[in-house]
Design an enzyme around this catalytic site. Structure first.
Site, PDB file in Angstrom:
ATOM      1  N   CYS A   1       0.785  -1.083   0.102  1.00 43.59           N
ATOM      2  CA  CYS A   1      -0.171   0.096   0.094  1.00 43.59           C
ATOM      3  C   CYS A   1       1.062   1.161   0.059  1.00 43.59           C
ATOM      4  O   CYS A   1       1.649   1.541   0.976  1.00 43.59           O
ATOM      5  CB  CYS A   1      -0.972  -0.076   1.226  1.00 43.59           C
ATOM      6  SG  CYS A   1      -2.003   1.527   1.118  1.00 43.59           S
ATOM      7  N   LEU A   2       0.734   1.828  -1.409  1.00 39.98           N
ATOM      8  CA  LEU A   2       1.651   3.129  -1.172  1.00 39.98           C
ATOM      9  C   LEU A   2       0.620   4.276  -1.981  1.00 39.98           C
ATOM     10  O   LEU A   2      -0.147   3.860  -2.981  1.00 39.98           O
ATOM     11  CB  LEU A   2       3.002   2.945  -1.962  1.00 39.98           C
ATOM     12  CG  LEU A   2       4.068   2.352  -1.259  1.00 39.98           C
ATOM     13  CD1 LEU A   2       4.959   2.133  -2.461  1.00 39.98           C
ATOM     14  CD2 LEU A   2       4.670   3.056  -0.181  1.00 39.98           C
TER      15      LEU A   2
END
Length: 168
Positions: free
Chosen positions: A110-111
Site C-alpha cells: 500500500c503506497l
C-alpha cells in the site's frame, strides 16, 4: 549494470525488432530511458534484475537495508509495468514475507503513489517515474503499524524473526 538492448533499431547482439512489422510502444520507449536512470541512481543496498533483458516492463528489485529495523534482510520485489504506463502506475509486489506496516504478509503493498486515483493528490501521475517507487511510507498492515506504535522493541524482535525465517 544492465546493458540495455536498443528497442528502436537493430543491435549487434542478434536481437532485432523489425521496424515495419512491430511498433515500439510508448511504455517501452519510456522504460529504455527510465530503467537506465533507475539503475544509475539505485542505492548500493538495491539491485535490479531482469529475467529477460528484452522485457524491461518486468523486473525484480532486491533491497538489502544496511540500517534500521530491516538491516541484514534481503527483500525481493517484483515490478510489472503495464502497457498503459505512464498513465497508470506499475504493479509492485513484495515476494519476501515481511512484517511491515505497508506490506501484507501476502506481499500486497500500500503506497499512495501506486494508486491511480488519490484524494490527497499523492497518487500516480504521468510525471512520475520508476525512481519514485523507492518510497515506503503508507500504512496497509494495520497489525504491524499498531505493533510498532505499541512496542517498538517487540516490533524490532518480530521483524528480526521474519528476517531470519524468510529474508536471508
Amino acid at each position: 549494470m544492465l546493458k540495455l538492448p536498443s528497442k528502436l533499431k537493430r543491435d549487434d547482439g542478434g536481437r532485432h525488432i523489425p521496424e515495419t512489422s512491430h511498433r515500439v510502444s510508448v511504455r517501452d520507449r519510456l522504460l529504455t530511458k527510465e530503467v537506465a536512470d533507475l539503475e544509475a541512481n539505485l542505492p548500493t543496498t538495491c539491485k535490479a534484475s531482469f529475467p529477460d533483458e528484452d522485457k524491461l516492463h518486468h523486473f525484480q528489485l532486491a533491497v538489502s537495508p544496511d540500517e534500521g529495523y530491516y538491516q541484514s534482510g534481503r527483500f525481493e520485489f517484483e515490478i510489472d509495468v503495464p502497457e498503459a504506463y505512464n498513465m497508470v502506475p506499475p504493479k509492485v509486489r513484495c515476494l519476501t514475507r515481511i512484517w511491515h506496516p505497508n506490506i501484507t504478509e501476502g506481499g500486497d503493498i500500500c503506497l499512495s503513489l501506486l494508486r491511480e486515483l488519490s484524494i490527497d493528490g499523492t497518487g500516480w501521475a504521468p510525471t512520475r517515474t520508476l525512481k519514485d517507487l523507492l518510497n515506503f511510507d503508507d500504512p496497509l498492515n494495520i497489525d504491524a503499524a499498531e505493533h510498532h506504535l505499541r512496542d517498538k522493541e517487540d516490533f524490532r524482535n518480530k521483524v528480526q524473526d521474519y528476517i531470519r525465517s524468510y529474508a536471508r
